[in-house]
Design a protein around this motif. Structure first.
Motif, PDB file in Angstrom:
ATOM      1  N   LEU A  56     -49.866-114.537  28.617  1.00 60.43           N
ATOM      2  CA  LEU A  56     -50.975-115.056  27.824  1.00 60.43           C
ATOM      3  C   LEU A  56     -51.057-114.303  26.492  1.00 60.43           C
ATOM      4  O   LEU A  56     -51.253-114.891  25.429  1.00 60.43           O
ATOM      5  N   ARG A  57     -50.877-112.980  26.571  1.00 55.63           N
ATOM      6  CA  ARG A  57     -50.894-112.174  25.340  1.00 55.63           C
ATOM      7  C   ARG A  57     -49.771-112.584  24.397  1.00 55.63           C
ATOM      8  O   ARG A  57     -49.971-112.742  23.198  1.00 55.63           O
ATOM      9  N   VAL A  58     -48.584-112.706  24.972  1.00 53.20           N
ATOM     10  CA  VAL A  58     -47.440-113.083  24.136  1.00 53.20           C
ATOM     11  C   VAL A  58     -47.708-114.417  23.453  1.00 53.20           C
ATOM     12  O   VAL A  58     -47.492-114.579  22.255  1.00 53.20           O
ATOM     13  N   VAL A  59     -48.207-115.370  24.244  1.00 51.15           N
ATOM     14  CA  VAL A  59     -48.436-116.700  23.684  1.00 51.15           C
ATOM     15  C   VAL A  59     -49.505-116.643  22.591  1.00 51.15           C
ATOM     16  O   VAL A  59     -49.357-117.254  21.530  1.00 51.15           O
ATOM     17  N   LYS A  60     -50.567-115.877  22.837  1.00 48.01           N
ATOM     18  CA  LYS A  60     -51.631-115.766  21.830  1.00 48.01           C
ATOM     19  C   LYS A  60     -51.094-115.161  20.535  1.00 48.01           C
ATOM     20  O   LYS A  60     -51.301-115.694  19.449  1.00 48.01           O
ATOM     21  N   GLY A  61     -50.392-114.034  20.682  1.00 48.84           N
ATOM     22  CA  GLY A  61     -49.861-113.359  19.494  1.00 48.84           C
ATOM     23  C   GLY A  61     -48.889-114.249  18.750  1.00 48.84           C
ATOM     24  O   GLY A  61     -48.920-114.359  17.521  1.00 48.84           O
ATOM     25  N   ALA A 100     -45.321 -98.783  15.035  1.00 50.53           N
ATOM     26  CA  ALA A 100     -45.945 -98.030  13.951  1.00 50.53           C
ATOM     27  C   ALA A 100     -47.317 -98.583  13.621  1.00 50.53           C
ATOM     28  O   ALA A 100     -48.119 -97.926  12.959  1.00 50.53           O
ATOM     29  N   MET A 101     -47.598 -99.797  14.058  1.00 49.86           N
ATOM     30  CA  MET A 101     -48.874-100.429  13.738  1.00 49.86           C
ATOM     31  C   MET A 101     -49.938-100.164  14.810  1.00 49.86           C
ATOM     32  O   MET A 101     -51.090-100.576  14.652  1.00 49.86           O
ATOM     33  N   ILE A 102     -49.543 -99.488  15.894  1.00 52.02           N
ATOM     34  CA  ILE A 102     -50.480 -99.340  17.016  1.00 52.02           C
ATOM     35  C   ILE A 102     -51.767 -98.635  16.605  1.00 52.02           C
ATOM     36  O   ILE A 102     -52.876 -99.143  16.847  1.00 52.02           O
ATOM     37  N   SER A 103     -51.609 -97.483  15.936  1.00 53.17           N
ATOM     38  CA  SER A 103     -52.803 -96.711  15.583  1.00 53.17           C
ATOM     39  C   SER A 103     -53.740 -97.522  14.699  1.00 53.17           C
ATOM     40  O   SER A 103     -54.949 -97.581  14.925  1.00 53.17           O
ATOM     41  N   LEU A 104     -53.145 -98.161  13.683  1.00 52.60           N
ATOM     42  CA  LEU A 104     -53.928 -98.967  12.761  1.00 52.60           C
ATOM     43  C   LEU A 104     -54.641-100.091  13.508  1.00 52.60           C
ATOM     44  O   LEU A 104     -55.824-100.372  13.301  1.00 52.60           O
ATOM     45  N   PHE A 109     -59.057-103.094  15.357  1.00 51.48           N
ATOM     46  CA  PHE A 109     -59.481-104.099  16.328  1.00 51.48           C
ATOM     47  C   PHE A 109     -59.994-103.500  17.635  1.00 51.48           C
ATOM     48  O   PHE A 109     -60.301-104.227  18.561  1.00 51.48           O
ATOM     49  N   GLY A 110     -60.046-102.157  17.714  1.00 51.23           N
ATOM     50  CA  GLY A 110     -60.493-101.553  18.957  1.00 51.23           C
ATOM     51  C   GLY A 110     -59.406-101.554  20.000  1.00 51.23           C
ATOM     52  O   GLY A 110     -58.238-101.785  19.694  1.00 51.23           O
ATOM     53  N   ILE A 111     -59.807-101.294  21.244  1.00 52.07           N
ATOM     54  CA  ILE A 111     -58.779-101.188  22.278  1.00 52.07           C
ATOM     55  C   ILE A 111     -58.740-102.409  23.186  1.00 52.07           C
ATOM     56  O   ILE A 111     -58.082-102.417  24.211  1.00 52.07           O
ATOM     57  N   GLY A 112     -59.429-103.473  22.797  1.00 54.53           N
ATOM     58  CA  GLY A 112     -59.438-104.677  23.634  1.00 54.53           C
ATOM     59  C   GLY A 112     -58.239-105.576  23.373  1.00 54.53           C
ATOM     60  O   GLY A 112     -57.213-105.123  22.872  1.00 54.53           O
ATOM     61  N   GLU A 113     -58.397-106.843  23.709  1.00 57.01           N
ATOM     62  CA  GLU A 113     -57.325-107.814  23.548  1.00 57.01           C
ATOM     63  C   GLU A 113     -56.863-107.986  22.100  1.00 57.01           C
ATOM     64  O   GLU A 113     -55.664-108.047  21.836  1.00 57.01           O
ATOM     65  N   PRO A 114     -57.809-108.075  21.138  1.00 52.72           N
ATOM     66  CA  PRO A 114     -57.379-108.394  19.769  1.00 52.72           C
ATOM     67  C   PRO A 114     -56.316-107.449  19.220  1.00 52.72           C
ATOM     68  O   PRO A 114     -55.379-107.894  18.543  1.00 52.72           O
ATOM     69  N   SER A 115     -56.409-106.159  19.533  1.00 52.05           N
ATOM     70  CA  SER A 115     -55.413-105.247  18.959  1.00 52.05           C
ATOM     71  C   SER A 115     -54.032-105.519  19.551  1.00 52.05           C
ATOM     72  O   SER A 115     -53.021-105.391  18.865  1.00 52.05           O
ATOM     73  N   ALA A 187     -45.031-102.447  23.838  1.00 47.77           N
ATOM     74  CA  ALA A 187     -45.692-101.579  22.864  1.00 47.77           C
ATOM     75  C   ALA A 187     -47.183-101.900  22.800  1.00 47.77           C
ATOM     76  O   ALA A 187     -48.033-101.005  22.801  1.00 47.77           O
ATOM     77  N   ALA A 188     -47.477-103.217  22.773  1.00 50.65           N
ATOM     78  CA  ALA A 188     -48.883-103.627  22.673  1.00 50.65           C
ATOM     79  C   ALA A 188     -49.659-103.164  23.889  1.00 50.65           C
ATOM     80  O   ALA A 188     -50.821-102.766  23.794  1.00 50.65           O
ATOM     81  N   GLU A 189     -49.012-103.185  25.028  1.00 50.19           N
ATOM     82  CA  GLU A 189     -49.723-102.840  26.258  1.00 50.19           C
ATOM     83  C   GLU A 189     -49.810-101.329  26.479  1.00 50.19           C
ATOM     84  O   GLU A 189     -50.357-100.868  27.476  1.00 50.19           O
ATOM     85  N   LEU A 190     -49.258-100.566  25.528  1.00 50.01           N
ATOM     86  CA  LEU A 190     -49.483 -99.118  25.566  1.00 50.01           C
ATOM     87  C   LEU A 190     -50.939 -98.821  25.223  1.00 50.01           C
ATOM     88  O   LEU A 190     -51.462 -97.755  25.508  1.00 50.01           O
ATOM     89  N   ILE A 191     -51.579 -99.768  24.542  1.00 45.88           N
ATOM     90  CA  ILE A 191     -52.976 -99.581  24.147  1.00 45.88           C
ATOM     91  C   ILE A 191     -53.868 -99.855  25.356  1.00 45.88           C
ATOM     92  O   ILE A 191     -53.917-100.989  25.843  1.00 45.88           O
TER      93      ILE A 191
END
Ligand SMILES: Nc1ncnc2c1ncn2[C@@H]1O[C@H](COP(=O)(O)OP(=O)(O)OP(=O)(O)O)[C@@H](O)[C@H]1O
Ligand SMILES: [Mg+2]
Lengths: 242, 256
Positions: A56-61, A100-104, A109-115, A187-191
């Motif tokens: 679902l995340r992949v599809v959304k992104g 490299a964009m994780i921190s930003l 966007f916080g630590i929820g889905e949007p980031s 990488a995204a799910e490291l958040i």
């Protein structure tokens, strides 16, 4: 088909041999152990749930990236001035890896889905926009002239000629974009995640469940492989005229 | 009333940057060319390769910037328009559309209803003998077949002036003769005007009311001759053969 499986079977054999010689070491479980654990994880629904969340995340992104890349690519590709104005910017942003964009992303966007969606979208945007620009630019002048002599106005030329001739490149861009989306998933799910395959692998590492780490990695590989196959089929169907 | 000044070309000059030349150096491909074509005339243009035939056609089609004047029915040409249909030397079919969609394109741009445009497309696809290939894509056809689709497509758009650049060069003799006859039928029936570029002298004298020979460096009219033989013509008519000889004399005199 047969010859294609030689590499896979070979790797499985070597893996099996190594795991047997590793003896008591827990760092390399045998493929059979991994396979059995995989079946178990699928059977009790754990793996299905994580796959669902991740996909679902992949599809959304991917969807966000495509929704942005298509208009951007079409405008940049058709307009020389816009192209010259924006190409350097794209070339500058493109090499920045999603990690490299994780921190930003967390700050924005916080630590929820949007980031997480942002990271995935970032990764898949560039291959798509570049392919779309290329596709629009390589339209054959003779087709535009032919359309004009047949009475087509600007809008008709855009939809019937420029867009149509760019379809193969757009589709290739989508395939690359989807691969990038998928690659950046972990990488995204490291958040701060509580589900998803990336989370599953990380969690297994913390708990030192080495077998689960293997299962997670293999599942990711298999899904990526399947998706690529499906997209290749779709690509063939879409550009039958080539 | 036949319009004697359907197309008026005066002082047409086209220059291209010289190959291997310094920046700014230009070669004149056409130099001060004058030509008037009356309505409903079938004009064939002959001339050695590189003499500027395609360039002339591109100017009339509205593809090419030029110096001088080109008036189409009294108004200056600005860009391509459906009244001037073009059959390209390299086909120019849309590869992403099948044959039927290609032929239907012109009528579709005129917002013709689906049934009507399908009917028109079918008529012309039939005429060029490709009914069985309606759903095929151009890339799956031979060169000659593509050229036939290209003819069907331009005719389905019902232009007043038909510009054709070596349309039948890639065809076998049998198909070529068949399409020549079909083209003459359409030309006569629809009262269109034709400018037809070819390398074949026999094709030119068979089709044309008037043959124009261009010679290169710079491109100019070396011969402008009416073919005064009634239609339907017999390909072996001795009168046509005589015209052929006259034309080849002019064509080959410049090539010693
Ligand atoms: N876009 C262009 N840029 C530079 N030179 C050109 C261009 N188009 C044509 N030329 C030159 O103009 C000359 C005439 O070309 P043109 O295509 O009109 O010849 P042609 O009579 O149609 O020849 P053919 O019988 O081989 O089709 C050639 O010498 C060609 O090199
Ligand atoms: Mg030519």
């Amino acid at each position: 088909m047969l010859i294609g499986s030689i590499g896979i079977v070979g790797l499985l054999l070597i893996w099996q041999l190594c795991s047997m010689n590793g003896g008591s070491s827990n760092l390399l479980p045998s493929p059979i152990t991994v396979f059995e654990r995989g079946i178990e994880l699928f059977a009790n629904g754990t793996m299905g749930k994580h796959i669902g969340v991740s996909m679902l995340r992949v599809v959304k992104g991917f969807a966000v990236a495509f929704a942005l890349a298509l208009p951007c690519g079409l405008i940049i590709g058709t307009n020389k001035t816009v192209n010259r104005a924006l190409s350097p910017l794209i070339e500058l942003l493109r090499p920045i890896p999603p990690t490299a964009m994780i921190s930003l992303s967390i700050l924005w966007f916080g630590i929820g889905e949007p980031s997480k969606v942002f990271i995935i979208a970032w990764a898949s945007f560039f291959p798509m926009v570049l392919n779309i620009i290329g596709g629009v630019q390589q339209v054959d002048r003779i087709h535009i002239l032919a359309a004009k002599t047949l009475g087509a106005g600007y809008f008709s030329i855009f939809t019937n000629v420029i867009l149509r001739s760019a379809v193969p490149n757009i589709v290739i861009g989508m395939r690359n974009g989807f691969s990038m989306a998928f690659i950046s998933l972990v990488a995204a799910e490291l958040i701060a995640s509580t589900s998803g395959i990336g989370y599953f692998i990380q969690d297994a590492r913390y708990l030192y469940k080495i077998v689960d780490v293997f299962v997670g990695i293999i599942v990711i590989g298999l899904i990526g492989f399947l998706i690529n196959m499906i997209l290749l089929k779709a690509e063939k169907a879409l550009i039958r005229w080539k | 009333m036949r319009n004697e000044f359907f197309l008026e070309v005066s002082c047409l000059t086209v220059a291209f940057p010289k190959v291997d030349g310094k920046p700014g150096e230009m070669t004149k491909v056409l130099n001060g060319l004058n030509l008037t074509i009356p309505e409903n005339q079938f004009v064939c243009v002959l001339g050695p390769s590189g003499c500027g035939k395609t360039t002339l056609l591109n100017c009339v089609a509205g593809f090419q910037k030029f110096d001088g004047d080109i008036l189409f029915k009294g108004s200056p040409i600005c860009g391509p328009a459906p009244e001037r249909g073009v059959m390209f030397q390299e086909y120019g079919l849309f590869p992403w559309f099948n044959i039927q969609q290609n032929v239907e394109f012109g009528p579709r741009m005129k917002h013709m209803p689906r049934d009507k445009r399908r009917e028109i497309a079918d008529t012309y696809i039939d005429m060029v003998g490709l009914s069985a290939y309606r759903k095929q894509y151009p890339n799956h056809l031979s060169g000659g077949m593509k050229q036939r689709v290209s003819l069907a497509r331009v005719l389905a758009n019902e232009p007043e002036f038909l510009l054709m650049d070596e349309p039948f060069a890639a065809l076998d003799e049998q198909t070529r003769q068949k399409l020549q006859t079909e083209l003459l039928n359409v030309w006569e029936k629809n009262k269109i005007t034709c400018m037809f570029i070819t390398h074949s002298i026999s094709e030119a004298v068979f089709l044309a009311d008037r043959v124009i020979v261009l010679m290169p460096n710079p491109g100019r009219v070396a011969l402008d001759m009416l073919i005064d033989v009634p239609r339907m013509r017999d390909r072996n008519d001795p009168a046509l053969l005589q015209y052929q000889e006259q034309i080849s004399e002019v064509l080959f005199s410049g090539r010693k």
